[in-house]
Every structure is written in C-alpha cells, then in structure tokens.
Design a protein around this motif. Sequence first.
Motif, PDB file in Angstrom:
ATOM      1  N   ARG A  58     -37.795  37.208  26.843  1.00  0.00           N
ATOM      2  CA  ARG A  58     -38.575  36.155  26.194  1.00  0.00           C
ATOM      3  C   ARG A  58     -38.552  34.890  27.036  1.00  0.00           C
ATOM      4  O   ARG A  58     -37.617  34.650  27.795  1.00  0.00           O
ATOM      5  CB  ARG A  58     -38.026  35.865  24.799  1.00  0.00           C
ATOM      6  CG  ARG A  58     -38.144  37.011  23.823  1.00  0.00           C
ATOM      7  CD  ARG A  58     -37.462  36.707  22.510  1.00  0.00           C
ATOM      8  NE  ARG A  58     -38.099  35.581  21.825  1.00  0.00           N
ATOM      9  CZ  ARG A  58     -37.630  35.060  20.685  1.00  0.00           C
ATOM     10  NH1 ARG A  58     -36.532  35.564  20.125  1.00  0.00           N
ATOM     11  NH2 ARG A  58     -38.259  34.055  20.114  1.00  0.00           N
ATOM     12  N   ASP A  62     -40.693  30.267  23.925  1.00  0.00           N
ATOM     13  CA  ASP A  62     -40.752  31.166  22.772  1.00  0.00           C
ATOM     14  C   ASP A  62     -39.470  31.091  21.964  1.00  0.00           C
ATOM     15  O   ASP A  62     -39.492  31.050  20.731  1.00  0.00           O
ATOM     16  CB  ASP A  62     -41.021  32.585  23.257  1.00  0.00           C
ATOM     17  CG  ASP A  62     -41.198  33.566  22.109  1.00  0.00           C
ATOM     18  OD1 ASP A  62     -41.400  33.112  20.966  1.00  0.00           O
ATOM     19  OD2 ASP A  62     -41.126  34.782  22.343  1.00  0.00           O
ATOM     20  N   ILE A  63     -38.331  31.089  22.651  1.00  0.00           N
ATOM     21  CA  ILE A  63     -37.041  31.036  21.943  1.00  0.00           C
ATOM     22  C   ILE A  63     -36.861  29.682  21.271  1.00  0.00           C
ATOM     23  O   ILE A  63     -36.397  29.585  20.119  1.00  0.00           O
ATOM     24  CB  ILE A  63     -35.892  31.311  22.927  1.00  0.00           C
ATOM     25  CG1 ILE A  63     -36.014  32.733  23.486  1.00  0.00           C
ATOM     26  CG2 ILE A  63     -34.540  31.125  22.248  1.00  0.00           C
ATOM     27  CD1 ILE A  63     -34.976  33.051  24.543  1.00  0.00           C
ATOM     28  N   ARG A  66     -39.634  29.525  18.203  1.00  0.00           N
ATOM     29  CA  ARG A  66     -39.606  30.501  17.122  1.00  0.00           C
ATOM     30  C   ARG A  66     -38.204  30.938  16.732  1.00  0.00           C
ATOM     31  O   ARG A  66     -38.042  31.688  15.775  1.00  0.00           O
ATOM     32  CB  ARG A  66     -40.441  31.727  17.507  1.00  0.00           C
ATOM     33  CG  ARG A  66     -41.888  31.384  17.857  1.00  0.00           C
ATOM     34  CD  ARG A  66     -42.698  32.590  18.299  1.00  0.00           C
ATOM     35  NE  ARG A  66     -42.812  33.565  17.237  1.00  0.00           N
ATOM     36  CZ  ARG A  66     -42.222  34.752  17.242  1.00  0.00           C
ATOM     37  NH1 ARG A  66     -41.454  35.101  18.278  1.00  0.00           N
ATOM     38  NH2 ARG A  66     -42.372  35.588  16.236  1.00  0.00           N
ATOM     39  N   GLY A  67     -37.200  30.505  17.452  1.00  0.00           N
ATOM     40  CA  GLY A  67     -35.836  30.861  17.091  1.00  0.00           C
ATOM     41  C   GLY A  67     -35.322  32.046  17.871  1.00  0.00           C
ATOM     42  O   GLY A  67     -36.095  32.847  18.422  1.00  0.00           O
ATOM     43  N   GLY A  69     -33.599  34.661  16.758  1.00  0.00           N
ATOM     44  CA  GLY A  69     -33.648  35.946  16.087  1.00  0.00           C
ATOM     45  C   GLY A  69     -35.042  36.485  15.842  1.00  0.00           C
ATOM     46  O   GLY A  69     -35.178  37.562  15.262  1.00  0.00           O
ATOM     47  N   ALA A  70     -36.087  35.774  16.261  1.00  0.00           N
ATOM     48  CA  ALA A  70     -37.447  36.235  16.041  1.00  0.00           C
ATOM     49  C   ALA A  70     -37.802  37.335  17.030  1.00  0.00           C
ATOM     50  O   ALA A  70     -37.199  37.451  18.106  1.00  0.00           O
ATOM     51  CB  ALA A  70     -38.430  35.070  16.175  1.00  0.00           C
ATOM     52  N   LEU A  71     -38.780  38.138  16.651  1.00  0.00           N
ATOM     53  CA  LEU A  71     -39.251  39.185  17.550  1.00  0.00           C
ATOM     54  C   LEU A  71     -39.980  38.569  18.735  1.00  0.00           C
ATOM     55  O   LEU A  71     -40.577  37.500  18.619  1.00  0.00           O
ATOM     56  CB  LEU A  71     -40.184  40.148  16.806  1.00  0.00           C
ATOM     57  CG  LEU A  71     -39.531  41.002  15.713  1.00  0.00           C
ATOM     58  CD1 LEU A  71     -40.591  41.826  14.990  1.00  0.00           C
ATOM     59  CD2 LEU A  71     -38.463  41.907  16.304  1.00  0.00           C
ATOM     60  N   ALA A  73     -42.574  37.265  21.163  1.00  0.00           N
ATOM     61  CA  ALA A  73     -44.013  37.003  21.155  1.00  0.00           C
ATOM     62  C   ALA A  73     -44.534  36.797  22.561  1.00  0.00           C
ATOM     63  O   ALA A  73     -45.721  36.522  22.743  1.00  0.00           O
ATOM     64  CB  ALA A  73     -44.316  35.777  20.297  1.00  0.00           C
TER      65      ALA A  73
END
Length: 298
Positions: A58, A62-63, A66-67, A69-71, A73
């Motif tokens: 990632r 993105d991290i 969106r955090g 633990g998110a999938l 993107a």
Amino acid sequence: MAAIAPPAAGTAPGTPAVRPRRRRRPRTARSPWLHVAMIPVTLLWLSPILFVAFVAVRSYDDIAGRGLGALPASFSLDGFTTALTDGGVLRSLGNSLVVTAWAVLLSLALSAIAAYALSRFAIPGRRTILLTMLAGNLLPPQILLVPVASITEALGIADTLTALVIVQVGFGIGFYTFVLHGFMRALPAEVFEAARLDGAGPGGIFWRIVLPLSRPPLAALAALATTWIFNDLIWAMTVLRTEAKFPVTAALLNLQGGYASAWNVVAAGSLVAAIPTAVVFFMFQKQFVSGLLVGASK
C-alpha cells in the motif's frame, strides 16, 4: 520320522495340503475432516503474514487516509524501494548473509569434529567436557553481554563482523555437539571395525563414513542454526557499533525508529528480511524432518 499332518477334509489322499491365504485388511480411507479442520488453523497462522504483505504494497497516502487495517485501495512498491535503499535493509541483509554463512559452516564443522572425538575415542572426562559445553547454552545471555563486549574489545575485534561470527560459533557449538554426539554414538560399531580392517584411519573414517551418515542431523541443525543466527539481535547490538555493519535485524530496529509513521516501509523491510530463512527452511524441509526423527525407531 517326522509326523505327517493328515489331509484336510474334502481333499484326495496324497494331495499336499494348501495353506489358506491370509486375508489382507482393507485399507481404510483417510478421513478428510483433518484437512477441513486444519484450514482455519492454517489461515490463522498465515493471517499476520498476509496482513504485513497487504500493508507493504500500500502507499503511504492510502495508509494515512484510510487507516492501517483497511483493505488495500492502491498498489505501490515504494515501501520496498525505500526500505532497501534509504533504510539500508539491502546492505544489512548482505551482512546477515555473510555472518550466517560463516557461523553455520564453522559451527557445524567444529561440532562434528568434537562430537566424533567425544563419541569414538576414550578421552578422559569426555562426559564432563560434553556437559560443560552444553551448560554454556543454559546461561541467560543477558548476564553475558558485558563480559562478551569486554572480551571483544580486549582482543581488538570489537565492531567487526568477525567478532559476531566468533560469538555465534562460541554460543552454538555446545548444543550442536550434544545433538551430533548422540547420533554418532548410536552408529553401529561394526561399520567402524570394517573400515579399520580396510586400512582407514580416524580421519578417513570421519570423512568417508561418519559425515555421510550424519547428513540428516547436520541438515536439521543447519536449518535451525540459520534461523537462530540470522534472526539474532542481542549479540549484534552487543558486539557492533557502526550502523553500516549492522545485520538485518538491527536495521529493522532502526527502520522502525526512522520510519515510525511509514508502516509500508517497515512492513516491506520485514518481508525482505523473512525471505532468506523461509528459503532455507523449504530447501531443507525433508532433511529437517528426517533429522528430527533420527533414532525414533531405535
């Protein structure tokens, strides 16, 4: 005269009796429920590795947006590039490979020679020597940090990869000798007697007979030693001072401090550091299992 068994009922006189054949037990089919039950266990074991792999690919934005633990993107290899170049993981990985290769080779070579001597020659106090070598591994490494650092500085080899190799060999040779001694002592004495009758000396017996027969335990110990030495951190931080000489474990520790918020960089460095030990284990998997089972049927 030997007694002749009477013919079975329903057979003509003079016809040799035929022994009834034993019925073979039908092979029971393996239950698939074991494999079904192992699926969630396998997924649970692989979940941390998959999580780290998802974080590694990632992007930082993105991290951060969106955090953790998110999938994923997005897909980006910037974490690997930063970890290998700016983070110094590639240089430290080379240091770890050099130290591990030399330490494993020297440890097993010296342990094999020591185990052969202690198991096949009437050395006075050999049991005491073996127990003394093994007792060194029972000491907590925390109480030996200061003495080891002082000894390396007194010898003039502090802050060198040579010192780290010597420390790894010194603290591993006792356990390896103990394992190989138990295997070599169980080798049949007839093999050694036949070799002596053929004119083989102690060196020839060790090189041509003992070492080939000791391949399973040597392979198992090689896999274990590679994992222990490559993943070591405490002795590296005790002996080394210069960052350019750090192994990959110390580099990952610095990576966590320098890239505390860039989790993709830390995850990428962790994956790269795990590749060598995984490759070694899968290469020696069959020998590792056979080495652990040596002597189980005796």
